[in-house]
Design a protein around this motif. Structure first.
Motif, PDB file in Angstrom:
ATOM      1  N   ILE A  45     -79.252 -58.494 -14.088  1.00  0.00           N
ATOM      2  CA  ILE A  45     -79.638 -58.378 -12.610  1.00  0.00           C
ATOM      3  C   ILE A  45     -79.363 -59.822 -11.919  1.00  0.00           C
ATOM      4  O   ILE A  45     -79.756 -60.812 -12.612  1.00  0.00           O
ATOM      5  N   THR A  84     -80.708 -67.922  -5.234  1.00  0.00           N
ATOM      6  CA  THR A  84     -80.153 -66.646  -6.077  1.00  0.00           C
ATOM      7  C   THR A  84     -79.908 -67.325  -7.567  1.00  0.00           C
ATOM      8  O   THR A  84     -78.984 -67.877  -7.803  1.00  0.00           O
ATOM      9  N   HIS A  85     -80.401 -66.282  -8.481  1.00  0.00           N
ATOM     10  CA  HIS A  85     -80.151 -66.702  -9.847  1.00  0.00           C
ATOM     11  C   HIS A  85     -79.956 -65.094 -10.431  1.00  0.00           C
ATOM     12  O   HIS A  85     -79.607 -64.322  -9.821  1.00  0.00           O
ATOM     13  N   MET A  98     -76.584 -54.378 -13.060  1.00  0.00           N
ATOM     14  CA  MET A  98     -75.466 -54.757 -12.680  1.00  0.00           C
ATOM     15  C   MET A  98     -75.579 -54.706 -11.052  1.00  0.00           C
ATOM     16  O   MET A  98     -74.753 -54.784 -10.309  1.00  0.00           O
ATOM     17  N   ALA A 112     -76.663 -66.265 -11.634  1.00  0.00           N
ATOM     18  CA  ALA A 112     -76.079 -64.884 -11.037  1.00  0.00           C
ATOM     19  C   ALA A 112     -74.534 -65.090 -10.763  1.00  0.00           C
ATOM     20  O   ALA A 112     -74.127 -66.302 -10.915  1.00  0.00           O
ATOM     21  N   ILE A 134     -61.115 -54.326 -14.997  1.00  0.00           N
ATOM     22  CA  ILE A 134     -61.658 -54.372 -16.643  1.00  0.00           C
ATOM     23  C   ILE A 134     -63.160 -54.545 -16.603  1.00  0.00           C
ATOM     24  O   ILE A 134     -63.717 -54.041 -17.606  1.00  0.00           O
ATOM     25  N   PHE A 135     -63.494 -55.307 -15.536  1.00  0.00           N
ATOM     26  CA  PHE A 135     -65.093 -55.476 -15.667  1.00  0.00           C
ATOM     27  C   PHE A 135     -65.942 -54.451 -14.945  1.00  0.00           C
ATOM     28  O   PHE A 135     -67.207 -54.493 -15.140  1.00  0.00           O
ATOM     29  N   ALA A 179     -69.459 -54.666 -13.415  1.00  0.00           N
ATOM     30  CA  ALA A 179     -69.831 -56.091 -13.554  1.00  0.00           C
ATOM     31  C   ALA A 179     -68.936 -56.879 -12.515  1.00  0.00           C
ATOM     32  O   ALA A 179     -69.140 -57.986 -12.241  1.00  0.00           O
ATOM     33  N   GLN A 214     -69.664 -56.126  -9.528  1.00  0.00           N
ATOM     34  CA  GLN A 214     -70.865 -56.363  -8.813  1.00  0.00           C
ATOM     35  C   GLN A 214     -71.543 -57.602  -9.015  1.00  0.00           C
ATOM     36  O   GLN A 214     -71.485 -58.185  -9.758  1.00  0.00           O
ATOM     37  N   THR A 215     -72.415 -58.248  -7.986  1.00  0.00           N
ATOM     38  CA  THR A 215     -73.180 -59.512  -8.253  1.00  0.00           C
ATOM     39  C   THR A 215     -74.123 -59.204  -9.153  1.00  0.00           C
ATOM     40  O   THR A 215     -75.183 -58.024  -8.807  1.00  0.00           O
ATOM     41  N   GLY A 242     -76.415 -60.610 -12.906  1.00  0.00           N
ATOM     42  CA  GLY A 242     -76.896 -62.038 -13.415  1.00  0.00           C
ATOM     43  C   GLY A 242     -77.238 -61.937 -15.079  1.00  0.00           C
ATOM     44  O   GLY A 242     -76.677 -60.800 -15.573  1.00  0.00           O
ATOM     45  N   ASN A 280     -76.041 -69.267  -8.446  1.00  0.00           N
ATOM     46  CA  ASN A 280     -75.217 -68.226  -8.270  1.00  0.00           C
ATOM     47  C   ASN A 280     -73.686 -68.847  -8.484  1.00  0.00           C
ATOM     48  O   ASN A 280     -73.079 -69.500  -7.604  1.00  0.00           O
ATOM     49  N   GLY A 313     -61.584 -69.106  -8.811  1.00  0.00           N
ATOM     50  CA  GLY A 313     -60.303 -68.515  -9.356  1.00  0.00           C
ATOM     51  C   GLY A 313     -60.592 -68.148 -10.857  1.00  0.00           C
ATOM     52  O   GLY A 313     -59.802 -67.702 -11.530  1.00  0.00           O
ATOM     53  N   ARG A 314     -61.664 -68.375 -11.500  1.00  0.00           N
ATOM     54  CA  ARG A 314     -62.166 -67.954 -12.940  1.00  0.00           C
ATOM     55  C   ARG A 314     -63.189 -67.163 -12.960  1.00  0.00           C
ATOM     56  O   ARG A 314     -64.133 -67.118 -12.157  1.00  0.00           O
ATOM     57  N   ASN A 315     -63.266 -66.242 -14.269  1.00  0.00           N
ATOM     58  CA  ASN A 315     -64.165 -65.400 -14.359  1.00  0.00           C
ATOM     59  C   ASN A 315     -65.101 -66.113 -15.421  1.00  0.00           C
ATOM     60  O   ASN A 315     -64.949 -66.601 -16.206  1.00  0.00           O
ATOM     61  N   THR A 330     -67.347 -65.628 -17.559  1.00  0.00           N
ATOM     62  CA  THR A 330     -67.740 -64.819 -18.603  1.00  0.00           C
ATOM     63  C   THR A 330     -68.424 -65.694 -19.683  1.00  0.00           C
ATOM     64  O   THR A 330     -68.512 -66.908 -19.740  1.00  0.00           O
ATOM     65  N   GLU A 375     -67.996 -66.406 -22.884  1.00  0.00           N
ATOM     66  CA  GLU A 375     -67.111 -67.059 -23.781  1.00  0.00           C
ATOM     67  C   GLU A 375     -66.652 -68.187 -22.965  1.00  0.00           C
ATOM     68  O   GLU A 375     -66.364 -69.682 -23.319  1.00  0.00           O
ATOM     69  N   PHE A 376     -66.239 -67.982 -21.406  1.00  0.00           N
ATOM     70  CA  PHE A 376     -65.607 -69.201 -20.750  1.00  0.00           C
ATOM     71  C   PHE A 376     -66.660 -70.063 -20.505  1.00  0.00           C
ATOM     72  O   PHE A 376     -66.592 -71.471 -20.513  1.00  0.00           O
ATOM     73  N   ARG A 410     -67.244 -72.527 -23.289  1.00  0.00           N
ATOM     74  CA  ARG A 410     -66.156 -73.657 -23.504  1.00  0.00           C
ATOM     75  C   ARG A 410     -66.671 -74.705 -22.308  1.00  0.00           C
ATOM     76  O   ARG A 410     -66.560 -75.864 -22.660  1.00  0.00           O
ATOM     77  N   LEU A 418     -58.621 -68.042 -24.323  1.00  0.00           N
ATOM     78  CA  LEU A 418     -58.928 -66.913 -23.873  1.00  0.00           C
ATOM     79  C   LEU A 418     -57.794 -65.944 -23.223  1.00  0.00           C
ATOM     80  O   LEU A 418     -56.831 -66.668 -22.898  1.00  0.00           O
ATOM     81  N   ASP A 440     -60.073 -64.300 -18.974  1.00  0.00           N
ATOM     82  CA  ASP A 440     -61.154 -65.163 -19.217  1.00  0.00           C
ATOM     83  C   ASP A 440     -62.068 -64.455 -20.498  1.00  0.00           C
ATOM     84  O   ASP A 440     -63.125 -64.717 -20.460  1.00  0.00           O
TER      85      ASP A 440
END
Lengths: 132, 132, 132, 132, 132, 132
Positions: free
Chosen positions: A12, A27-28, A68, C13, C20-21, C24, C26-27, C29, C70, C79-81, C83, C85-86, C89, E43, E47
């Motif tokens: 969350i 917000t975290h 989520m 957050a 695909i998400f 997830a 939604q906001t 964390g 956040n 412009g990136r997700n 994630t 794994e991201f 990196r 990726l 991502d």
């Protein structure tokens, strides 16, 4: 006293109100790894504390209500800080209601107590324990 | 009952006195991974068991007094075996004093009990729990 | 090949873009428990892979840049997700730069490779590994 | 209250009787990671809860009676489901008898309580706790 | 190289053939906690290393084929010892086939390698790693 | 590539030489939780990486040579800092010799590589990996 524990998790976003929280006022978010421990004095007729299938499903159902989400937008928590210990109590209360309404099976009516533990990291966790 | 736990560690050398200890009568050492659990009946006004920042700092301060030492040279433990369970009690007593003197914040005066657990390996740990 | 690993964590957050998400998007964390592994062929003159004090401080410094934020508001990730794994990196690249600029000590110039692992829960983690 | 815990494990086959068990009615198996916690109010003359060498050997002896067996063929469990919680009680009872007969040393007569926890996976465990 | 790991488990009965196995020649069982690590150089467009939802479902599907069974009765393993390392390879091969047939999504075609680790206890685990 | 890992531990006292070590220049100690990973390309005729009984005994034998000692008094380490990474290499070399001399069984001659990991706490560990 016998106990059975099942583990699951939810993720969350939130923020806290109060100078004591420092940067956590921003917000975290958090992953909470949740351990729910069901307790009773004697096993049921199947040699169980509780039906582990129903118990796991019941825990997953309650966590899905939180998972989520940005808890700052949750009306039911307005005016409260959704700290780890606060959320442990929220989940306890909701699971207690589920047990009483029969969602975890007839045998679960024989449960005596429950403990809900939320780990927020590898170095901090909180719990709430009470009678059912 | 609510609880909050924080984890930290310290590393020391020592030896034990008594045939029961076998090879542990020789000078050896241990890493102790320490879990301190703070307990209270109701959350404080910030929805907390204790200020986790002050609690973590307080635990770190007490562990620093033991860390990187040969406990055989510690006058305060003369005549005692600094076993895992003995050290759990030492840390409990010192943290209890810190709480009473206000080092963990005003809200910590509302704590009811505490448990200190020291893991000496992946297969052995000890604890001391008592009222505050 | 020798390696040394240190563990720390951060809490953020964020939300993801893409069907695909699922929820997830939604906001929400996460707590990320981070393991950074430093690798080299031979130990330095002090019998070390890297100064663990400087390494731990360097990791903490980089995680502090992400902690309690956040990430949807972070311009550098537009412009990136973000994630798991991201982010592994991102932290790898930043620590690589810190090592090259000498922040982890002179001896760290002898490091050959590094792996950054982020655990998002007890059942999922991701990593990025590369030469330094 | 002081406690000392030791960890060991055993591996068995079994099946369960009752529709509530679903596919677990088929012959399957489990690794049980066992934590035995010994409790007492005050340390003994050696600053110990219990002789950890004797305690570990006593636990290993009891687990060896179950290890590498098909529990469906164990006469002593006929008519019962050898669930995780049931086995926690079996091991408790046997260790309690061992303590009373002196197998864990003279000092173990001062133990007040014991808890036996069996983890069947990373997401489920059960325990039995009682006075000695 | 990037990686993503997901964890799940299964529980089986079996026995081994060969004097080297000692008491494990008897029918016994195990819980295997399974970590599947997916690896790729870059990726995908989202991502991601792999769609974690499809990956988790794919792993669960393959483990379900083994779960709650007596592997001594499995024709596909006749003449082999279903050791931890052997089963790691079985699961690797089956997941590799699932990936190639598209069950883990189109993006999974870009995976370079995979590692399957089975933990049989807190003190022993085995793995098989190979290119996809 | 197949692997099998076994876990054990040892407890020692030591001190380090060099300003870089700060307070660790004082006599202190550590518990090292040791994971030894044996690797080979193909399983042996018993479907094993290595005889786990012999492997566990071989590891325990090597750790017993270090366990319950003050490493500052060990002649074989004179002039060296017995850091976690240094000890990982010491144990690797000794186990390599044991494998070559047949102590882990004939099949162990087919091992290709080995990794020795020593965890000094819940937040730091080191390893040495090499061909056999």
């Amino acid at each position: 006293m016998f106990s059975l524990t099942v583990r699951d998790h939810f993720m969350i976003a939130h923020s806290f109100t109060g100078v004591i929280f420092g940067p956590a006022q921003q917000t975290h978010g958090a992953t909470y790894v949740v351990d729910v421990t069901f307790m009773r004095a004697e096993l049921d007729a199947d040699d169980l504390v509780v039906d582990i299938g129903l118990a796991s499903a019941g825990v997953k159902h309650e966590l899905a209500r939180l998972n989520m989400r940005n808890l700052d937008e949750a009306e039911e928590f307005a005016g409260r800080n959704t700290t780890t210990e606060f959320l442990a109590r929220v989940i306890f209360d909701r699971l207690q209601a589920a047990i009483r309404s029969g969602d975890l099976g007839d045998s679960a009516q024989g449960l005596a107590a429950m403990r809900v533990t939320l780990a927020e990291s590898h170095i901090a966790w909180a719990s709430y324990e009470g009678d059912i």
